[in-house]
Motif scaffolding. Sequence first.
Motif, short mmCIF file in Angstrom:
data_model
loop_
_atom_site.label_atom_id
_atom_site.label_comp_id
_atom_site.label_asym_id
_atom_site.label_seq_id
_atom_site.Cartn_x
_atom_site.Cartn_y
_atom_site.Cartn_z
N VAL A 1 0.85 -1.19 0.00
CA VAL A 1 0.00 0.00 0.00
C VAL A 1 0.88 1.24 0.00
CG1 VAL A 1 -1.77 1.26 1.27
CG2 VAL A 1 -1.79 -1.23 1.27
N GLY A 2 0.51 2.22 -0.80
CA GLY A 2 1.29 3.44 -0.87
C GLY A 2 0.54 4.61 -0.26
N SER A 3 1.29 5.65 0.10
CA SER A 3 0.68 6.88 0.58
C SER A 3 0.04 7.61 -0.58
CB SER A 3 1.73 7.77 1.24
OG SER A 3 2.31 7.13 2.35
N ILE A 4 -0.94 8.43 -0.27
CA ILE A 4 -1.57 9.26 -1.30
C ILE A 4 -0.54 10.29 -1.75
CG2 ILE A 4 -3.40 10.94 -1.73
CD1 ILE A 4 -5.09 9.35 0.32
N PRO A 5 -0.21 10.34 -3.05
CA PRO A 5 0.85 11.24 -3.52
C PRO A 5 0.49 12.71 -3.34
CG PRO A 5 -0.29 10.21 -5.38
CD PRO A 5 -0.79 9.54 -4.15
N ASP A 6 1.51 13.53 -3.12
CA ASP A 6 1.28 14.97 -2.93
C ASP A 6 0.58 15.59 -4.13
OD1 ASP A 6 2.49 14.84 -0.47
OD2 ASP A 6 4.46 15.49 -1.19
N SER A 7 0.83 15.04 -5.32
CA SER A 7 0.29 15.64 -6.55
C SER A 7 -1.23 15.63 -6.60
CB SER A 7 0.85 14.91 -7.78
OG SER A 7 0.51 13.53 -7.73
N ILE A 8 -1.86 14.70 -5.85
CA ILE A 8 -3.33 14.66 -5.91
C ILE A 8 -3.97 15.12 -4.60
CG2 ILE A 8 -3.34 12.82 -7.64
CD1 ILE A 8 -4.15 10.88 -5.41
N LYS A 9 -3.14 15.61 -3.67
CA LYS A 9 -3.71 16.16 -2.45
C LYS A 9 -4.38 17.48 -2.77
CE LYS A 9 -0.48 14.01 0.79
NZ LYS A 9 0.59 14.22 1.79
N ARG A 10 -5.50 17.74 -2.10
CA ARG A 10 -6.28 18.94 -2.39
C ARG A 10 -6.14 19.96 -1.27
NH1 ARG A 10 -12.18 17.20 -3.12
NH2 ARG A 10 -11.62 15.88 -1.35
N ALA A 11 -6.22 21.23 -1.65
CA ALA A 11 -6.15 22.33 -0.69
C ALA A 11 -7.55 22.74 -0.26
CB ALA A 11 -5.42 23.52 -1.31
N PHE A 12 -7.67 23.08 1.02
CA PHE A 12 -8.94 23.55 1.58
C PHE A 12 -8.65 24.82 2.38
CE2 PHE A 12 -9.25 19.06 0.88
CZ PHE A 12 -10.55 18.83 0.46
N LYS A 13 -9.70 25.60 2.64
CA LYS A 13 -9.55 26.84 3.39
C LYS A 13 -10.25 26.74 4.74
CE LYS A 13 -7.27 29.26 0.32
NZ LYS A 13 -5.90 29.77 0.59
#
Length: 549
Positions: free
Chosen positions: A361-373
Amino acid sequence: MITRKKLFAFSIVLVALIALSFTKPAERYFEIAKNLDIFATLFKEVNALYVDDVNPNKLIRTGIDAMLNSLDPYTNYIPEDEVEDYRTVNTGQYGGIGAITREIGNRTVVTMIMEGYGAQKGGLKIGDEIQKINDIELAKLTREESGHLMKGQVGTPVTLTVKRKGVEQPLRIEFKREKIKVNNVPYYGMVGNDVAYIQLSDFTPDAAKEVKNALTALKEKGAKSVILDLRGNPGGLLIEAVNITNLFLPKGKLVVSTKGKIPENNLNYETLNTPVDTEIPVTVLINRGSASASEIVAGTLQDYDRGVIIGEKSYGKGLVQVSRPLSYNSQLKVTTAKYYTPTGRCIQVLDYTHRREDGSVGSIPDSIKRAFKTSSGRTVYDGGGIDPDIKTEPKEAHVLTQVLFEKGFLFDFATQYAFKHPEPVNPRTFSLTEEEYQQFIVWMKDKNYKYKSYLEYELQEFSEEAKKEKYYSELKGQLDQISNRIAESKKNELVLYKDEIKLLLEEDIVARYHLEKGSIEAGFKYDDDVKKATEILHDNAKYKKLLNL
């Protein structure tokens, strides 16, 4: 014996079951029945024909565990003989005497006494070595068997035979088991004149009530701000997390949402009660051991800019489990949903849905992490735990310190110290003198605590690679020189790592006089996270700037 062939056959059944999610209901039920029949006939043939006798319970348990482990680590089967331990973990309650023990070598020693329960009232002490339980020698029992003997029905008697330092003959002490409730808040108190400190170690029933009582009591003592310590808290009941955030947030605020495959699992949890204080400045301490419900509390307060988060990135467990009863009094703990903080963040760090070809199992890559406010416009991210607003460097204990702890040398020296110094010490100010620490170094001279440091392991690996690459003969002189320098440095290691060894010694010594609360207080003077939180809470301008208020 369990072979790879059997596990492979079982994995085929599992893959078939997973594929059913894409079939029509009638086809799905047929496929389930078919695969269950295949598994039953497979097991029957293995049981009848395998070259050695097989244990049906063990074989089936292995199959169940392998199947569930292919989903995630939190979906577990709990057989009947483990249900009581499972309930203890989830409720924080059991029938016993209120003593915590640990194995050191071939000894079982008392490492902590819980306040107000039978162990304390009966005179059991930290450092006592338990030799017998109900006249049964512990040397003849496994750790699990001795644990079951200590626990039991409330009101039933239990007799311990213990060896105590300074007492020639073993002591025989009788107790009555009672209902033990492990506190979610093992400690609360003031740090300085006006900062409340509340340590929350679990989220079992009444966690929110305990935090509320602590907060109320400390406000009455003059607390103007609060540190909520969630470091090492693995989580627990989601509703307790909701109610704890409610202490600092007004009614009607969304705390967490859960979303799953079944519509009934898509729920919103809001604050329902009158808060204790919506204005008091808050800092929350987290680390890599802060998970699940801890992350809900930290993430929610962060999303509403209600508190400054300090420490390390949290564990990253954004999955919700429920328990389901099975036949023969067993249970299934199964993941039913993911949870989301008020901004919509899911902080799950590992993606169990999309495994690699080898099953890892891999970590969720930074490239698909989403920003929230957040409420005040700060940027936060999903997919990897809670990022602190102020990051602090983790302190890893050196291998030497770990070895001294595991082999019980720190524990035994603390027992000896308390025997020679019967007068209680002040937990917050107690510190071993230079002379006393030198006494520890002398005491350690005839002890066997050999170990390999990380550097020695790396040097060994390098040497092995050098041999493979035919460079070893050229490098041998230099490698021997480095090895000798490391060996020479290790002679002075008890001085080199004095600070971290001294911390553990002092906590262990203070516990002899003041139990767990004293041990926690003894660590304050070394705790950089608590110092940083206190500094922030005393600087109102910096506190508001961090939260963009």
